[in-house]
Design an enzyme around this catalytic site. Structure first.
Site, PDB file in Angstrom:
ATOM      1  N   CYS A 266      47.956  38.974  42.344  1.00 54.97           N
ATOM      2  CA  CYS A 266      48.053  40.489  41.896  1.00 54.97           C
ATOM      3  C   CYS A 266      48.469  41.290  43.319  1.00 54.97           C
ATOM      4  CB  CYS A 266      46.773  40.720  41.582  1.00 54.97           C
ATOM      5  SG  CYS A 266      45.346  39.676  41.965  1.00 54.97           S
TER       6      CYS A 266
ATOM      7  N   ARG B  33      43.930  27.203  45.600  1.00 52.16           N
ATOM      8  CA  ARG B  33      42.404  27.519  45.830  1.00 52.16           C
ATOM      9  C   ARG B  33      41.783  26.455  46.179  1.00 52.16           C
ATOM     10  NH1 ARG B  33      41.490  31.240  40.552  1.00 52.16           N
ATOM     11  NH2 ARG B  33      43.065  32.860  40.610  1.00 52.16           N
TER      12      ARG B  33
ATOM     13  N   GLN C  52      49.939  29.758  37.511  1.00 57.60           N
ATOM     14  CA  GLN C  52      49.290  30.774  36.489  1.00 57.60           C
ATOM     15  C   GLN C  52      50.140  31.246  35.498  1.00 57.60           C
ATOM     16  OE1 GLN C  52      46.959  33.171  39.126  1.00 57.60           O
ATOM     17  NE2 GLN C  52      45.271  32.811  38.145  1.00 57.60           N
TER      18      GLN C  52
ATOM     19  N   ASP D  16      50.745  34.370  34.599  1.00 60.60           N
ATOM     20  CA  ASP D  16      49.941  35.592  35.032  1.00 60.60           C
ATOM     21  C   ASP D  16      50.917  36.909  34.765  1.00 60.60           C
ATOM     22  OD1 ASP D  16      48.056  36.935  36.276  1.00 60.60           O
ATOM     23  OD2 ASP D  16      48.538  36.185  38.349  1.00 60.60           O
TER      24      ASP D  16
ATOM     25  N   HIS E 214      50.412  41.333  35.342  1.00 60.18           N
ATOM     26  CA  HIS E 214      49.445  42.521  35.545  1.00 60.18           C
ATOM     27  C   HIS E 214      50.072  43.771  34.814  1.00 60.18           C
ATOM     28  CE1 HIS E 214      48.364  39.575  38.958  1.00 60.18           C
ATOM     29  NE2 HIS E 214      47.266  40.187  38.554  1.00 60.18           N
TER      30      HIS E 214
ATOM     31  N   LYS F 261      36.091  42.287  30.741  1.00 54.05           N
ATOM     32  CA  LYS F 261      37.177  41.388  30.293  1.00 54.05           C
ATOM     33  C   LYS F 261      36.952  40.932  29.018  1.00 54.05           C
ATOM     34  CE  LYS F 261      35.008  37.517  32.570  1.00 54.05           C
ATOM     35  NZ  LYS F 261      34.929  36.279  33.407  1.00 54.05           N
TER      36      LYS F 261
ATOM     37  N   HIS G  77      44.687  42.315  34.519  1.00 56.26           N
ATOM     38  CA  HIS G  77      44.897  40.975  34.873  1.00 56.26           C
ATOM     39  C   HIS G  77      45.033  40.370  33.431  1.00 56.26           C
ATOM     40  CE1 HIS G  77      43.693  41.414  38.951  1.00 56.26           C
ATOM     41  NE2 HIS G  77      42.966  42.304  38.477  1.00 56.26           N
TER      42      HIS G  77
END
Length: 666
Positions: free
Chosen positions: A355, A384, A402, A404, A406, A490, A536
């Site tokens: 992000c 991670r 990911q 991902d 945004h 979420k 996200h």
RNA sequence: GCUGGCGUAGCUCAGCGGGUAGAGCAGCUGAUUUGUAAUCAGCGGGUCGGGGGUUCGAAUCCUCUCGCCAGCUCCA
């Protein structure tokens, strides 16, 4: 005299004389009732069959194969197991023994750990006790008396539970708030006696151990008392129970099936991926066959995202500590980040999320309300530090990519953006063969609004937007209070695989925090600066995890469009090799992934190999095919389809190269 | 991270009252020229996860460590 109305499992009703226990009805009417019914429901509460219902009441009988009945059956089996353990190990102290999703467990404090080899002995003792038809006797007594009884028996865990009940009115102090008002009152508790085993228990239970016909102890594991790692580790014995031996068999078969589909095993056998000790735990090598599948997934993903108005970006793997400070990761995520490297006196950290990078792309120019929504997507690889004990094949790793994106939007665009994400996510999952989902809306805890970022108004607006989208979608969803992240509400999307297991993959998270931290703005129609909302979202979650789920769902037999090798061409003998090559070239030119297996082996051997490696199409070419330009086709798992013109096969396969559900165009 | 279990050939596993390793599959070579789920024969392959210790001698016993598995906890 008022009778009691008893509803039988088949819906018929039966009258019971008042003052008689429910068990009396079992021998009336259908004679099979005695064997099938384990308990009953009175006023919405499950009760044992020894209950004498008040006159005029209506009681529903619970068969062992109903969800509630099964629960009770397993709970009683847990007691039976405890009784067996107590008989074999008199020093054992008992903690809790509830039914769980596929069985039950009991947490027991044993003077020395129980080796798994002793499970059959425990099971044998259980059968012995089972055959004695020991009743489950319910005893109610004042709490203080129960405390004395348990103290006298040295059951320190039961004593602790009783003390908790005395103090909070419930055995679950963590749930005090949600149980407020329904806590037990009156100061009495119930105990159940089964042979020599006495347990503090709310019940209900089956009438006697003869009802427990099909059970099996499955495994042993450690578990902390009350789930707290600072408290003693107890021995947890898992088992399962079913109403019939057949149902138990079926369940054990499903476990076997899950083992057969284990992605770690298939990953090795099908040469999809590996995780090497020399590299490090949780770090994945995608081998050529796995990498091809990943490439197909990524290509599909990129195409669908571009069609839906996403702009794709690439961002670095590391960034200065300062960035992570501004984003807040250093203060609340540091423990999960790989430690940094120092370059030219500056500390750099490996990214655990994408992000901040996407945010800086947003901020790289002044944005107008006309630019919004801005959707930035990336297959971004993050690292991670997950605690070693949680790593599991591809499903829980330390380095993963990911899918991902945004979305930066104006508050009034939130609803349509979230709806679009769902409309992208579900068809995409469907394309991979998943047709069942489970949606969860996580919202704030209204009693603790102080722990959330953003204003109350923002929260209300966002939560209602998410809820509206879900309602309009017509799909069922769960709404969970207090499960929202501190930065926003979420929606989580779980998919259900072929074995009925749920896997959380997609997530759509509103974020009030990041735009604030990075001071994001856009120029509104009013010419003033406004704060955009940020969403996200990930659809597949991570490619690693999704791949693992995909492998298990298909048992390694990927649908044609994903299969690493789509066609195996088998020349019958050496003289057919030139034709095999020609066939392969033409399939290849049509975009089909094809391999020739011209090894010096009989056709049967090579067919077996292609079947075992789960190649969807096998094409055999010999004299007959060479002569007429044919190919003999055999589909994975089926019998031969016979010879067909090569053209025909190419046409058929070309159409199958793309996922079955591309989703509506933008 | 914690508790318990396990690390022997690429894979699945045997060997473990201490005397420097074995099978099947896979691989390689050769014969065979193969028609829809395993042709035959031969060959190569392991510092027994790694370090340290006990012992004349360790895959086998002890210890530390790494990794894996199950579970707990965690899962922004």
């Amino acid at each position: 005299m008022a009778h009691v109305e008893v509803i039988l499992p088949d819906g018929r009703t039966e009258q019971l004389h008042s003052g008689c226990p429910l068990s009396d009805v079992l021998h009336k009417g259908g004679s099979d009732l005695a064997g099938r019914v384990v308990a009953a429901r009175l006023d919405g509460k499950a009760v044992g069959l020894s209950t004498v219902p008040p006159p005029g009441s209506r009681v529903e009988l619970l068969p062992a194969d109903s969800p509630d009945g099964l629960y009770i059956l397993r709970h009683s089996t847990a007691h039976l197991m405890a009784a067996a353990v107590q008989a074999l190990y008199p020093d054992a102290k008992f903690a809790i023994g509830p039914p769980v999703e596929n069985g039950f467990y009991y947490d027991i404090d044993l003077p020395k750990p129980l080796p798994a080899e002793e499970l059959p002995a425990v099971e044998a003792k259980m059968r012995e006790l089972q055959a004695e038809s020991l009743p489950f006797e319910r005893v109610e007594m004042p709490l203080e008396e129960a405390l004395r009884v348990m103290e006298g028996r040295g059951e320190t865990y039961k004593v602790e539970i009783l003390e908790t009940i005395r103090r909070y009115g419930t055995s679950r102090p963590d749930a005090v708030e949600e149980l407020k008002g329904e806590a037990e009152t009156g100061g009495t508790v119930s105990l159940y006696q089964t042979g020599a085993f006495l347990d503090l228990c709310r019940g209900p239970h089956v009438p006697d151990t003869a009802f427990l016909r099909a059970f099996k102890l499955t495994h042993i594991a450690g578990a902390y008392w009350r789930g707290d790692e600072h408290r003693p580790m107890l021995t947890r014995i898992y088992g399962t129970a079913f109403p019939t031996a057949e149902a138990l068999e079926q369940h054990l078969y499903r476990l076997e099936e899950a083992k057969r589909r284990d992605h770690r095993r298939l990953g090795r056998e099908l040469e999809l991926f590996s995780i090497e000790e020399e590299i490090g735990p949780g770090l994945v090598l995608w081998h050529p066959k796995g990498a091809i599948i990943r490439d197909v997934i990524e290509t599909f993903w990129r195409k669908e995202h571009r069609r839906r108005g996403y702009q794709l970006v690439y961002t670095p793997h590391v960034a200065r500590a300062h960035l992570w400070d501004v984003s807040g990761h250093l203060s609340w995520y540091r423990d999960y980040m790989f430690s940094g490297v120092e370059v030219e006196g500056q500390e750099y950290l490996v990214k655990p999320m994408n992000c901040p990078f996407h945010i800086l792309i947003y901020r790289s120019q002044t944005r107008s309300y006309r630019d919004l929504p801005l959707r930035l997507g990336e297959l971004g690889t993050v690292y991670r530090y997950e605690r070693s004990g949680v790593l599991h094949g591809l499903l829980r790793v330390r380095g993963f990519t990911q899918d991902d994106a945004h979305i930066f939007c104006r508050p009034e665009q939130l609803e349509s953006e979230v709806a679009d994400v769902l409309e992208l996510a579900l068809p995409m999952l469907r394309a991979f063969g998943f047709s069942e989902y489970h949606l969860v809306l996580s919202v704030s805890d209204p009693n603790h609004m102080e722990k959330y970022a953003g204003s109350l108004e923002q929260w209300e607006r966002a939560e209602s937007a998410l809820e509206t989208v879900l309602e309009k979608s017509g799909m069922t969803f769960d709404r969970v209070k207090g499960e929202a992240a501190f930065y926003g509400p979420k929606i989580d999307v779980s998919l259900v695989d072929v074995l009925g297991r749920q896997w959380q993959c997609g997530t759509i998270q509103v974020d009030f925090n990041m735009p604030e931290r990075f001071d994001l703005g856009y120029i509104g129609e009013d010419g003033k600066s406004h704060r955009p909302l940020m969403v996200h979202r990930a659809l597949l979650g991570s490619l690693e995890r999704f791949f693992g789920i995909l492998i298990e769902h298909h048992g390694g037999a990927f649908p044609f469009w994903l299969a690493p090798v789509q066609v195996a061409v088998l020349p019958v003998s050496e003289r057919h090799e030139p034709y095999a090559q020609e066939v392969a070239d033409r399939l290849d030119a049509a975009g089909v992934r094809v391999e020739i297996d011209d090894r010096n082996e009989k056709v049967g051997y090579r067919i077996r190999h292609a079947e075992v490696t789960k190649v969807p199409y096998i094409g055999v070419v010999g004299d007959r095919e060479v002569e007429k330009g044919l190919i003999s086709v055999r589909e994975r798992g089926r019998r031969e389809r016979g010879a067909m013109p090569l053209e025909e096969l190419i046409r058929e396969l070309s159409e199958a190269l793309y996922p079955p559900v591309p989703g509506p165009a933008l």
